[in-house]
Design a protein around this motif. Structure first.
Motif, mmCIF file in Angstrom:
data_model
loop_
_atom_site.group_PDB
_atom_site.id
_atom_site.type_symbol
_atom_site.label_atom_id
_atom_site.label_comp_id
_atom_site.label_asym_id
_atom_site.label_seq_id
_atom_site.Cartn_x
_atom_site.Cartn_y
_atom_site.Cartn_z
ATOM 1 N N UNK A 108 0.834 -1.212 0.000
ATOM 2 C CA UNK A 108 0.000 0.000 0.000
ATOM 3 C C UNK A 108 0.863 1.254 0.000
ATOM 4 N N UNK A 109 1.944 1.239 0.767
ATOM 5 C CA UNK A 109 2.842 2.391 0.826
ATOM 6 C C UNK A 109 3.498 2.634 -0.528
ATOM 7 N N UNK A 110 3.901 1.569 -1.189
ATOM 8 C CA UNK A 110 4.512 1.708 -2.519
ATOM 9 C C UNK A 110 3.535 2.329 -3.497
ATOM 10 N N UNK A 111 2.294 1.860 -3.461
ATOM 11 C CA UNK A 111 1.279 2.400 -4.373
ATOM 12 C C UNK A 111 1.013 3.868 -4.066
ATOM 13 N N UNK B 287 3.093 6.320 -15.990
ATOM 14 C CA UNK B 287 3.634 5.000 -15.704
ATOM 15 C C UNK B 287 4.438 4.948 -14.415
ATOM 16 N N UNK B 288 4.244 5.926 -13.533
ATOM 17 C CA UNK B 288 5.008 5.993 -12.287
ATOM 18 C C UNK B 288 4.837 4.766 -11.411
ATOM 19 N N UNK B 289 3.618 4.241 -11.353
ATOM 20 C CA UNK B 289 3.379 3.039 -10.574
ATOM 21 C C UNK B 289 4.134 1.857 -11.172
ATOM 22 N N UNK B 290 4.176 1.806 -12.489
ATOM 23 C CA UNK B 290 4.922 0.739 -13.162
ATOM 24 C C UNK B 290 6.400 0.776 -12.813
ATOM 25 N N UNK B 291 6.964 1.974 -12.699
ATOM 26 C CA UNK B 291 8.369 2.098 -12.317
ATOM 27 C C UNK B 291 8.589 1.600 -10.890
ATOM 28 N N UNK B 292 7.666 1.931 -9.994
ATOM 29 C CA UNK B 292 7.798 1.496 -8.607
ATOM 30 C C UNK B 292 7.715 -0.024 -8.506
ATOM 31 N N UNK B 293 6.772 -0.602 -9.225
ATOM 32 C CA UNK B 293 6.625 -2.063 -9.211
ATOM 33 C C UNK B 293 7.832 -2.719 -9.868
ATOM 34 N N UNK C 193 -4.633 2.283 -16.813
ATOM 35 C CA UNK C 193 -3.969 3.532 -16.442
ATOM 36 C C UNK C 193 -3.398 3.360 -15.033
ATOM 37 N N UNK C 194 -2.553 4.286 -14.621
ATOM 38 C CA UNK C 194 -2.029 4.251 -13.259
ATOM 39 C C UNK C 194 -3.167 4.338 -12.246
ATOM 40 N N UNK C 195 -4.144 5.177 -12.531
ATOM 41 C CA UNK C 195 -5.275 5.338 -11.618
ATOM 42 C C UNK C 195 -6.044 4.020 -11.479
ATOM 43 N N UNK C 196 -6.262 3.346 -12.592
ATOM 44 C CA UNK C 196 -6.950 2.054 -12.561
ATOM 45 C C UNK C 196 -6.145 1.000 -11.817
ATOM 46 N N UNK C 197 -4.834 1.014 -12.020
ATOM 47 C CA UNK C 197 -3.969 0.050 -11.333
ATOM 48 C C UNK C 197 -3.974 0.296 -9.830
ATOM 49 N N UNK C 198 -3.933 1.557 -9.441
ATOM 50 C CA UNK C 198 -3.984 1.884 -8.011
ATOM 51 C C UNK C 198 -5.305 1.422 -7.406
ATOM 52 N N UNK C 199 -6.386 1.606 -8.126
ATOM 53 C CA UNK C 199 -7.690 1.157 -7.660
ATOM 54 C C UNK C 199 -7.719 -0.365 -7.532
ATOM 55 N N UNK C 200 -7.187 -1.067 -8.520
ATOM 56 C CA UNK C 200 -7.147 -2.531 -8.482
ATOM 57 C C UNK C 200 -6.331 -3.032 -7.297
ATOM 58 N N UNK C 201 -5.180 -2.427 -7.061
ATOM 59 C CA UNK C 201 -4.354 -2.817 -5.912
ATOM 60 C C UNK C 201 -5.116 -2.568 -4.611
ATOM 61 N N UNK D 193 -8.372 -2.580 -4.170
ATOM 62 C CA UNK D 193 -9.433 -3.590 -4.054
ATOM 63 C C UNK D 193 -8.845 -4.930 -3.606
ATOM 64 N N UNK D 194 -7.712 -5.305 -4.188
ATOM 65 C CA UNK D 194 -7.060 -6.565 -3.803
ATOM 66 C C UNK D 194 -6.642 -6.521 -2.334
ATOM 67 N N UNK D 195 -6.052 -5.406 -1.898
ATOM 68 C CA UNK D 195 -5.625 -5.296 -0.502
ATOM 69 C C UNK D 195 -6.818 -5.322 0.452
ATOM 70 N N UNK D 196 -7.919 -4.677 0.075
ATOM 71 C CA UNK D 196 -9.125 -4.748 0.910
ATOM 72 C C UNK D 196 -9.668 -6.177 0.974
ATOM 73 N N UNK D 197 -9.578 -6.899 -0.131
ATOM 74 C CA UNK D 197 -9.990 -8.304 -0.141
ATOM 75 C C UNK D 197 -9.136 -9.145 0.791
ATOM 76 N N UNK D 198 -7.815 -8.922 0.751
ATOM 77 C CA UNK D 198 -6.905 -9.648 1.644
ATOM 78 C C UNK D 198 -7.222 -9.318 3.097
ATOM 79 N N UNK D 199 -7.448 -8.049 3.382
ATOM 80 C CA UNK D 199 -7.789 -7.630 4.743
ATOM 81 C C UNK D 199 -9.096 -8.280 5.208
ATOM 82 N N UNK D 200 -10.080 -8.325 4.334
ATOM 83 C CA UNK D 200 -11.366 -8.948 4.666
ATOM 84 C C UNK D 200 -11.191 -10.431 4.967
#
Length: 123
Positions: free
Chosen positions: A16-19, A28-34, A83-91, A93-100
């Motif tokens: 989450x911090x990376x995102x 593509x900033x998120x892509x560079x971080x990943x 897009x980066x915005x879509x990727x951030x949203x997907x991450x 959602x996945x993290x909320x799923x893991x938390x749940x």
């Protein structure tokens, strides 16, 4: 690194911090971080497997390897179409799923400890 070292939940916080800290003003900033994180985490996994090679459950390793590669290919395909915005949203959602799932597991262990022990649900 600490999430892989046995501190539960820290890997989720690190993701989450990376995102959140990935540059949003760079296309593509998120892509560079990943792209920076994945090789580091892979090296950590390979080194940990080397250190604990005598105790590894190789049947589990052979199940996880192909699914890991499928996940990497899926990530590359999604990266081309999101897009980066879509990727951030997907991450998110996945993290909320893991938390749940993790919270639900903890609730089950608390409410039904004998059942959790019989079904090896602890941890």
């Amino acid at each position: 690194g600490l999430g892989k070292g046995g501190v539960p939940g820290l890997a989720t916080v690190a993701t989450a911090t990376t995102v959140l800290t990935a540059p949003s003003d760079v296309p593509g900033g998120l892509g560079y971080a990943v792209a920076l994180m994945v090789p580091i985490l892979t090296i950590i996994d390979v080194y940990a497997a080397y250190l604990h090679r005598a105790a590894l459950d190789w049947n589990t390793v052979w199940v996880l390897l192909p699914t890991s590669f499928v996940g990497m290919v899926l990530g590359q395909v999604l990266d081309k179409h999101m897009t980066d915005k879509g990727a951030r949203l997907l991450v998110g959602i996945i993290l909320l799923g893991i938390l749940t799932l993790r919270t639900w597991k903890d609730v089950l262990i608390y409410l039904f400890p004998n059942w959790a022990i019989r079904n090896q649900l602890s941890g």
